[in-house]
Motif scaffolding. Structure first.
Motif, PDB file in Angstrom:
ATOM      1  N   ALA A  56      39.918  80.196  45.398  1.00  0.00           N
ATOM      2  CA  ALA A  56      40.137  79.243  46.491  1.00  0.00           C
ATOM      3  C   ALA A  56      41.617  79.154  46.802  1.00  0.00           C
ATOM      4  N   ILE A  57      41.995  79.412  48.062  1.00  0.00           N
ATOM      5  CA  ILE A  57      43.379  79.278  48.521  1.00  0.00           C
ATOM      6  C   ILE A  57      43.452  77.997  49.336  1.00  0.00           C
ATOM      7  N   LEU A 101      42.450  73.764  53.667  1.00  0.00           N
ATOM      8  CA  LEU A 101      42.900  72.508  54.267  1.00  0.00           C
ATOM      9  C   LEU A 101      43.832  72.702  55.448  1.00  0.00           C
ATOM     10  N   SER A 102      44.280  73.938  55.679  1.00  0.00           N
ATOM     11  CA  SER A 102      45.235  74.246  56.755  1.00  0.00           C
ATOM     12  C   SER A 102      46.539  73.464  56.599  1.00  0.00           C
ATOM     13  N   GLU A 103      46.879  73.142  55.364  1.00  0.00           N
ATOM     14  CA  GLU A 103      48.137  72.449  55.095  1.00  0.00           C
ATOM     15  C   GLU A 103      48.572  72.745  53.662  1.00  0.00           C
ATOM     16  N   GLY A 124      37.915  66.015  49.029  1.00  0.00           N
ATOM     17  CA  GLY A 124      36.978  64.964  49.409  1.00  0.00           C
ATOM     18  C   GLY A 124      35.952  64.644  48.354  1.00  0.00           C
ATOM     19  N   LEU A 125      36.301  64.868  47.093  1.00  0.00           N
ATOM     20  CA  LEU A 125      35.351  64.656  46.004  1.00  0.00           C
ATOM     21  C   LEU A 125      35.685  63.437  45.153  1.00  0.00           C
ATOM     22  N   ASN A 126      36.648  62.639  45.587  1.00  0.00           N
ATOM     23  CA  ASN A 126      36.957  61.405  44.864  1.00  0.00           C
ATOM     24  C   ASN A 126      36.007  60.308  45.334  1.00  0.00           C
ATOM     25  N   ASP A 127      34.726  60.545  45.107  1.00  0.00           N
ATOM     26  CA  ASP A 127      33.695  59.664  45.632  1.00  0.00           C
ATOM     27  C   ASP A 127      32.520  59.624  44.650  1.00  0.00           C
ATOM     28  N   VAL A 128      31.686  58.593  44.826  1.00  0.00           N
ATOM     29  CA  VAL A 128      30.455  58.460  44.045  1.00  0.00           C
ATOM     30  C   VAL A 128      29.290  58.475  45.029  1.00  0.00           C
ATOM     31  N   VAL A 129      28.242  59.250  44.712  1.00  0.00           N
ATOM     32  CA  VAL A 129      27.082  59.368  45.594  1.00  0.00           C
ATOM     33  C   VAL A 129      25.868  58.737  44.916  1.00  0.00           C
ATOM     34  N   SER A 165      38.421  67.242  58.424  1.00  0.00           N
ATOM     35  CA  SER A 165      38.095  67.281  56.996  1.00  0.00           C
ATOM     36  C   SER A 165      37.299  66.050  56.570  1.00  0.00           C
ATOM     37  N   TRP A 166      37.596  64.851  57.127  1.00  0.00           N
ATOM     38  CA  TRP A 166      36.882  63.649  56.729  1.00  0.00           C
ATOM     39  C   TRP A 166      35.397  63.747  57.079  1.00  0.00           C
ATOM     40  N   LEU A 167      35.097  64.377  58.235  1.00  0.00           N
ATOM     41  CA  LEU A 167      33.712  64.505  58.657  1.00  0.00           C
ATOM     42  C   LEU A 167      32.977  65.520  57.775  1.00  0.00           C
ATOM     43  N   LYS A 168      33.673  66.632  57.457  1.00  0.00           N
ATOM     44  CA  LYS A 168      33.088  67.632  56.564  1.00  0.00           C
ATOM     45  C   LYS A 168      32.760  67.023  55.206  1.00  0.00           C
TER      46      LYS A 168
END
Length: 831
Positions: A136-137, A142-144, A157-162, A238-241
């Motif tokens: 992964a590059i 992230l284009s940044e 975007g994985l700092n979340d609980v589902v 990115s937020w929507l993805k």
């Protein structure tokens, strides 16, 4: 339904942690099946920058990389990825990291003689969706350019609980983020922050080309919006993805992602058609009246978006443009009109179809999607236009596109129907509530188990109205209580007064209501039918039978007219059964072939037959016997004894005698399933009760069954009617006889076709009141007595209730019986 905790807390202002939220929603009816911390697998995963790369001295395909991580620390890592190069930022698994996808724990080790202090990871190795091979590059993802100190789980975007919810069919509003948010807001009393939606202008009414009431009735809606200026090549923010990914949906492009996002947010599926492809399909510019809805034709071919070809039937509704199918309604779009990289203009569809039509279609085609799962449970048409406006608003923010025209079949401008909620009725159903608890005076801790309730009271009016308002209801007071208008998202499950009562109880808390048991408590009892049914089950079990339970649904059969069900899950369970015995034969076959010596089973269940164009349920007692259940085998040389007809029939007689019922057997020769010489019709009180017999040799050969297999079928309703009469059900006692009996035998030669049970019945009738019993004790058949003749011997038992009988008392009666047999049955009395 997968719910992102960060998204949920953005919609509801609550301080509850994830465990409290899960518990509160579970108690309220939304069961939480699983809680997943997405960042859990990112321990010891850091961001690194590749500073230097050199060839591995002992392997041509491996590279030795110098990787800079936070703290100005340089790690030496051996990597074999083809896309590794200097200057890029990568994901580095340091020593101690565990990668669940690979099932390995990272540690410092030698690879072909070179020390490696970690691993440069691909997204796939971290268990994430990836469209490219190799490591992964981060700049490409992230284009940044990230900082080395950044948290990789946050960047991805994985700092979340589902939370994964099991949504029941009666709560379709739970299939959306806003539905779960409204529920949490009502439970916690927290404020709800719904997204602000811009008014998109007036909708024009139109009639699609074809409307089928099975797909869209007057209670449903179909809307389309023509939009110019989108870009199929543009990726989503990115937020929507991240939100789609956490909801279990893959990102495709900005147009499709926005429709999926609104579906997750509102629970309203949307679909975008490529307008230029539709123009090409028609050979002209498509207009609103070109859109249509109809049932597919049998064997009509359709290519779905995934490129798979499906043969449709007339059970599947399709969306058409100029008569050409472009989507399977509520399930999947077509490849001939789908959004692609070249898409510039779209027709945005938002619709509500009837739930049964989508449910049947999905099962018939074998496709179940996020969209169809929501349609199956039901979607409120009152939210369709709002969801459409939300999607248009998001499309405008991403593309700066132009909304050209809007069309709908139904505006739903009528007022929502009010439900009358009576105060007295609610208080009567819910009872008293336990007032605020106080700690016991001798308690020095806050243990909840030691709390006591000093008083009980009725719910206050404000508690009732506050609960309803938290759900989004509009409440107005009337003389008897309140008039309640339910919110659009609850229009499917809040339709009656009792529904509102349940919602009040749920939000106040079931545990806060006092126990309301009737006083005095009276013991229950069994009805007469229940007593007899228990007696039947216990008697058969005591006789050695095992109770079985078989499926009431069966598959279609040749040469048999079965009753089909309207929504079968499988072809094997598509019709209602006509009998029980067929499944019993299969059970016997499985048991005997598995090495069992015998199989005695019974079942009390329903069968379904059609009478006078009506479907009738019929209660049946059915059973099967094969193999003799004996303790010893030494007398038969270790072989299994065969079960004879009379021994098998005797087991059924034991049951019927226990019910104090007298059954007459009449030969049965016209039943295709039974042996014509070893079957009988059971007669009870002059009515046909059922049948008993050995299965037909052709049937036993066809199923590879023991030829000595016996079945019985009894009409349970008739059996219960006779067995529940007071003289049968109530226990009665009579004096034990104190005088001796006298026995006489009658032997007679009759026609072979003469039924012995008829003779016995007539003997008993003629010998009353002195004749106590008459039974067949011998049967002899030989050419000596004549062709077609048989000798029957009956033993007659005489007894008077008070006096000892003498010869002079019996002789006239016995002679009378002999003469009657000669006259009625053409019998020849043997001396």
């Amino acid at each position: 339904m997968k719910v992102s905790l960060s998204w949920l807390k953005e919609l509801v202002s609550t301080d509850f942690n994830v465990e409290q939220i899960a518990e509160s929603l579970s108690i309220a009816g939304f069961e939480v099946e699983d809680i997943t911390d997405l960042a859990q697998g990112f321990e010891h995963i850091v961001i690194g920058r590749i500073e230097e790369i050199s060839n591995h001295p002992n392997a041509n395909k491996l590279k030795v990389c110098k990787v800079l991580v936070a703290g100005e620390q340089i790690l030496q890592i051996v990597c074999g990825a083809s896309n590794v190069r200097e200057g890029i930022h990568v994901l580095v698994a340091r020593e101690g990291a565990f990668l669940p996808k690979l099932g390995i724990k990272i540690k410092s080790s030698e690879l072909r003689g070179i020390q490696s202090e970690g691993m440069i990871c691909s997204l796939d190795e971290l268990g994430l969706q990836s469209k490219c091979d190799g490591i992964a590059i981060i700049e490409e993802i992230l284009s940044e350019t990230p900082l080395l100190t950044d948290d990789p789980s946050k960047l991805l975007g994985l700092n979340d609980v589902v939370l994964d919810f099991a949504i029941t069919a009666n709560r379709p509003d739970g299939m959306s983020m806003l539905g779960i948010a409204r529920e949490l807001s009502a439970i916690t009393g927290s404020s709800l922050q719904c997204p602000h939606i811009k008014d998109q202008g007036e909708l024009k009414l139109f009639k699609p080309d074809v409307i089928d009431q099975r797909i869209i009735s007057s209670n449903e809606i179909y809307t389309i919006n023509y939009i110019e200026g989108v870009n199929g090549r543009l990726s989503s923010p990115s937020w929507l993805k991240d939100r789609l990914k956490n909801a279990g949906i893959n990102s495709i492009n900005a147009v499709i992602d926005i429709t999926n996002y609104v579906m997750v947010e509102y629970g309203q599926p949307l679909h975008a058609f490529d307008a230029d492809l539709l123009n090409k399909l028609l050979g002209r510019k498509a207009i609103s009246s070109d859109f249509g809805i109809r049932m597919a034709k049998n064997n009509e071919e359709f290519l779905t978006l995934d490129g798979n070809k499906h043969l449709l039937s007339d059970k599947s509704p399709v969306i058409t443009c100029g008569g050409i199918p472009i989507a399977i309604a509520g399930i999947s779009g077509g490849l001939n009109s789908g959004v692609n990289l070249n898409t510039k203009n779209i027709w945005l569809e938002a619709a509500v179809f009837t739930s049964p039509s989508i449910r049947i279609s999905s099962r018939d085609i074998g496709i179940r999607t996020e969209s169809s799962s929501r349609y199956e449970k039901g979607i409120s048409p009152l939210l369709t236009i709002e969801a459409s406006n939300r999607a248009i608003d998001l499309l405008d923010k991403v593309f700066k596109c132009k909304l050209c025209s809007r069309w709908t079949t139904n505006e739903f401008t009528s007022k929502i129907k009010s439900i009358k909620l009576r105060r007295n009725r609610l208080q009567e159903l819910l009872g008293l509530i336990k007032d605020k608890p106080q700690s016991k005076s001798n308690s020095d801790n806050n243990d909840q188990s030691l709390l006591i309730y000093n008083s009980k009271r009725k719910l206050h009016d404000h508690e009732i109205t506050d609960s309803l308002k938290l759900l989004g209801c509009i409440v107005s007071t009337n003389e008897d209580g309140w008039d309640v208008k339910v919110p659009p998202n609850r229009c499917f499950d809040l339709t009656r007064e009792i529904d509102l009562v349940e919602e009040v109880a749920r939000l106040v808390g079931y545990d806060k209501f006092d126990v309301n048991l009737p006083e005095p408590l009276l013991p229950g009892g069994l009805t007469a039918n229940q007593k007899v049914l228990r007696l039947i089950s216990n008697s058969l079990s005591n006789l050695g039978f095992y109770e079985v339970v078989t499926y009431s649904l069966v598959g279609a059969k040749k040469n048999e007219t079965l009753i089909p069900i309207s929504n079968p899950l499988l072809a094997e369970t598509s019709h209602l059964r006509l009998n029980l015995w067929e499944e019993h034969l299969l059970i016997s076959k499985r048991n005997i072939h598995a090495g069992r010596d015998s199989c005695w089973i019974y079942e009390i269940a329903k069968i379904y037959i059609e009478e006078d164009s009506m479907i009738v349920e019929k209660d049946i007692l059915s059973g099967l016997l094969t193999g003799d259940q004996t303790l010893e085998k030494w007398s038969s040389g270790g072989k299994q004894k065969e079960l004879g007809y009379y021994k098998a029939r005797g087991k059924l007689s034991q049951l019927l005698e226990g019910l104090k019922l007298s059954i007459t057997d009449i030969p049965l020769i016209n039943d295709d399933r039974l042996h014509p010489g070893r079957a009988s019709t059971l007669i009870l009180e002059g009515r046909n009760l059922g049948c008993f017999g050995q299965i037909h040799p052709k049937l036993s050969k066809k199923l590879s069954l023991n030829s000595n297999t016996f079945i019985f079928d009894i009409d349970l309703k008739k059996l219960l009617q006779a067995a529940t009469r007071k003289n049968k059900l109530n226990v009665s006692f009579k004096e034990y006889p104190t005088v001796p009996y006298m026995q006489r035998d009658i032997a007679c030669i009759v026609s072979k076709d003469c039924v012995s049970s008829k003779i016995t019945k007539h003997i008993q009738k003629l010998g009353s009141p002195l004749l106590e019993n008459a039974e067949l004790i011998d049967r002899f058949e030989s050419d000596i007595i004549g062709e077609g003749k048989v000798s029957l011997a009956f033993r007659l038992t005489y007894r008077d209730k008070k006096d000892t009988l003498k010869e002079k008392d019996i002789n006239p009666l016995h002679t009378k019986i002999q003469n009657a047999l000669t006259d009625m049955f053409d019998a020849e009395i043997r001396k």
